[in-house]
Design an enzyme around this catalytic site. Structure first.
Site, mmCIF file in Angstrom:
data_model
loop_
_atom_site.group_PDB
_atom_site.id
_atom_site.type_symbol
_atom_site.label_atom_id
_atom_site.label_comp_id
_atom_site.label_asym_id
_atom_site.label_seq_id
_atom_site.Cartn_x
_atom_site.Cartn_y
_atom_site.Cartn_z
ATOM 1 N N HIS A 282 9.579 -34.787 -25.434
ATOM 2 C CA HIS A 282 8.894 -33.818 -24.586
ATOM 3 C C HIS A 282 9.589 -32.469 -24.734
ATOM 4 C CE1 HIS A 282 5.869 -36.216 -22.608
ATOM 5 N NE2 HIS A 282 6.745 -37.153 -22.304
ATOM 6 N N ASP A 283 9.055 -31.474 -24.053
ATOM 7 C CA ASP A 283 9.554 -30.110 -24.160
ATOM 8 C C ASP A 283 11.073 -30.050 -24.039
ATOM 9 O OD1 ASP A 283 8.474 -27.069 -23.868
ATOM 10 O OD2 ASP A 283 10.198 -27.348 -22.552
ATOM 11 N N ILE A 284 11.627 -30.725 -23.037
ATOM 12 C CA ILE A 284 13.070 -30.663 -22.791
ATOM 13 C C ILE A 284 13.863 -31.233 -23.962
ATOM 14 C CG2 ILE A 284 13.209 -32.916 -21.611
ATOM 15 C CD1 ILE A 284 15.079 -31.562 -19.569
ATOM 16 N N ASN A 285 13.307 -32.236 -24.651
ATOM 17 C CA ASN A 285 13.988 -32.838 -25.792
ATOM 18 C C ASN A 285 13.983 -31.910 -27.006
ATOM 19 O OD1 ASN A 285 12.077 -35.495 -24.637
ATOM 20 N ND2 ASN A 285 14.284 -35.452 -24.349
ATOM 21 N N ASP B 110 6.603 -26.475 -25.906
ATOM 22 C CA ASP B 110 5.204 -26.886 -25.982
ATOM 23 C C ASP B 110 4.271 -25.702 -26.244
ATOM 24 O OD1 ASP B 110 5.946 -29.467 -25.482
ATOM 25 O OD2 ASP B 110 5.142 -29.569 -23.461
ATOM 26 N N ARG C 298 -4.246 -43.848 -40.330
ATOM 27 C CA ARG C 298 -4.672 -45.213 -40.007
ATOM 28 C C ARG C 298 -6.111 -45.250 -39.513
ATOM 29 N NH1 ARG C 298 0.677 -45.438 -37.991
ATOM 30 N NH2 ARG C 298 0.001 -45.250 -35.815
ATOM 31 N N ARG D 40 1.048 -38.816 -33.313
ATOM 32 C CA ARG D 40 2.257 -38.981 -34.112
ATOM 33 C C ARG D 40 1.872 -39.088 -35.589
ATOM 34 N NH1 ARG D 40 6.910 -42.660 -31.194
ATOM 35 N NH2 ARG D 40 6.163 -42.467 -29.044
#
Length: 393
Positions: free
Chosen positions: A138-141, A168, A103, A97
């Protein structure tokens, strides 16, 4: 023959599917890819069944041709190892992310100061900027957010999950490879690298090639089963008497004529391009009735000799044995660590001079660690000390 990308050296910090698929493509084409893996948090793909010789088949495929170095990036010594590697490996792929690499002290600006030629590709769901930059998905989102799901499915059942991970792989993996290779070409002139921000949602939105253009340029919104290519016409799948399916794509008049002749519905041969949805539903109903009247094998034989853009829907087992895919050598035998072979999908890229044949299946965690560390100038005592401290394996 050498791979087309021989000489490119890639550090791969990615896990799961998008990044590993991208770096697999690079490795297949001859790039030297080194995976940097956590010794404490395994890539979940490693746990994905089925297993072959104790290794996930998905992991063995997605990480073929790559070396592996286990590093605990929370340890300063591990970060120093990466900084040494960046002097040699001037392409980096990461899938954390936004903000995670910073960091860890491994962000683009920090590593660019070490090697200005560094090409740094970040693959994320929503990109490095915007209000969704830190949001999980994820892919569907990504397909949902990009508008793709709104016109992919059936009116009576709604959007459908797609078997292939379009966002993806099509969105993340392919666009990452294109971006990296474009940056390599640009670097040949400028002498400098750059960062690349790949958003799987952005890419999915851009892949709305026809529907997106229709909405943005013409104000026409695509809905479920509303266009010629998403179920709104006879261009569709049809069930046979024994429960199998055929794919019908006979859009052009010459193909439509052959289809209708084969199915005994010549009255529709000249109406395939009709924009009237009522006509399209009539054609679909007639085709559905015709296909349902015979078994799958009958229609396979009937259409085998016709060039009508009509093909049987095959299982993966059938597809892997299809004469076309066999002729194209789309199943390749890849060496396991013990020298035996594992069948995998082959690279679809065909070069006249350069090979794209994988050298080995995805290896065990940290299997190349000692060799890589010694090549960077670490002594055996230093390597042993890092192993003892669990910085590496």
């Amino acid at each position: 023959m050498n791979g087309a990308l021989k000489g490119l050296k890639v550090l791969d910090f990615s896990t799961l599917l998008p990044g590993p698929y991208a770096t697999m493509m690079l490795a297949d084409m001859g790039a030297d890819v080194l995976r940097i893996e956590s010794p404490t948090r395994p890539d979940l793909v490693k746990l994905l069944p089925p297993m072959d010789a104790g290794t996930s088949t998905a992991h063995a495929y997605l990480n073929r041709g790559k070396a592996s170095l286990a590093l605990d990036l929370k340890q300063p010594e591990a970060v120093e190892v990466v900084k040494r590697l960046v002097l040699e490996y001037d392409i980096l792929v990461e899938q954390f992310r936004p903000g995670v690499m910073a960091r860890l002290g491994l962000d683009y600006e920090t590593l660019r100061a070490i090697n200005p030629r560094l090409i740094y590709c970040s693959v994320t769901g929503y990109g490095q900027t915007g209000p969704y930059r830190d949001r999980a998905g994820h892919d569907i989102n990504y397909l949902a957010t990009a508008g793709v799901s709104s016109y992919t499915g059936r009116r009576d059942t709604g959007p459908c999950p797609i078997g292939v991970q379009v966002a993806d792989v099509g969105g993340g993996s392919f666009h990452a490879v294109m971006g990296i290779l474009a940056a390599v070409i640009e670097r040949q002139g400028s002498g400098e690298g750059q960062s690349i921000d790949i958003s799987m949602t952005d890419a999915s939105f851009a892949m709305n090639a026809m529907a997106g253009a229709a909405w943005l340029g013409g104000g026409v919104e695509a809905e479920l089963e509303s266009t010629a290519l998403n179920g709104g016409s006879f261009y569709d799948y049809y069930r046979t008497r024994d429960g199998r399916y055929f794919a019908v794509g006979s859009l052009e008049p010459q193909f439509m004529a052959q289809l209708c002749q084969a199915l005994g519905c010549e009255e529709f041969a000249s109406q395939g391009l009709s924009p009237d949805p009522r006509v399209q539903q009539q054609i679909k109903q007639r085709l559905s009735e015709a296909f349902a009247d015979q078994d799958f094998a009958y229609w396979c034989e009937r259409f085998a000799a016709l060039d009508a853009c009509v093909e049987p829907v095959l299982s993966l087992a059938e597809a892997s044995q299809h004469p076309q895919l066999v002729a194209r050598e789309m199943v390749v035998e890849v060496p396991r660590e013990d020298g035996s072979l594992q069948p995998q999908p082959a690279s679809p890229l065909r070069f006249s001079r350069s090979h794209s044949r994988p050298t080995r299946v995805g290896g065990a965690l940290g299997s190349d660690g000692g060799r890589v560390l010694r090549s960077l100038g670490y002594s055996e005592a230093e390597v042993d000390a890092m192993k003892a401290a669990r910085i590496t394996l």
